[in-house]
Design a protein around this motif. Sequence first.
Motif: not given
Length: 229
Positions: A101-111
């Motif tokens: 836990q305690g993370v960095f998240y990256i999201h590239i998408g249609l949403e």
Amino acid sequence: MMAFKGFGPKAIPFLKALDFHQSREWFLENRDLFEQELRDPLGDLVDTLTQRFAEAGLGLRGDRKKSLFRINRDVRFAKDKRPYNRHVSAILSPDGSKAVQGVFYIHIGLEGCFAGVAWWQPEAALLLAMRRAIETWPDRFRAMVKALKKNGLELSAEDAMKRTPRGFEHVTDEDLVAAIRNRHFAVRHVIDPAGIHGPELVEELVDFTMRAKPLLDWGRAIEGRIAKD
């Protein structure tokens, strides 16, 4: 390591086409495009952020292979049987795995495109400890929230419980009650899709993660107390 130069100009159009076809045959025919426009740049971004996060002392790292989520969906127990995601994503974490836990998240998408720093669906013992910390040391929690607000961020209330969990009914301060009802502790940064195609995205993400550091420090202190018990 390849420095991140940006996602390809056809990155979002590829995801739109994949979402339309949702076909293994179509994906295999266009796999090279997927790798060039999306997968390889995402790997470059993970490598570049790992270096930059280390320089900034953020305690977050990743691996261009292990940190990326698969484009394929796990449909074994899902009603939605579409085989492919509408996005690509990756996690950088304290140990480089997806299991902490305690993370960095990256999201590239249609949403949409966004980044987050989070304790997302923490296991029961950790979630209880975080709730106890809010109850026991409210000043520390409020100082963290104040620091986030000063940095232009606020804790997400996504998926919060409608009722106060058992054992915390005596807490009456509205801000503390709202926090204790959280199932996650996260902050989010929206990325302009037009800004994913250049190396400037790295600076944007480093800046966001630095601004989210009060949340990282707060959560890590709680994890440290659990480890000592």
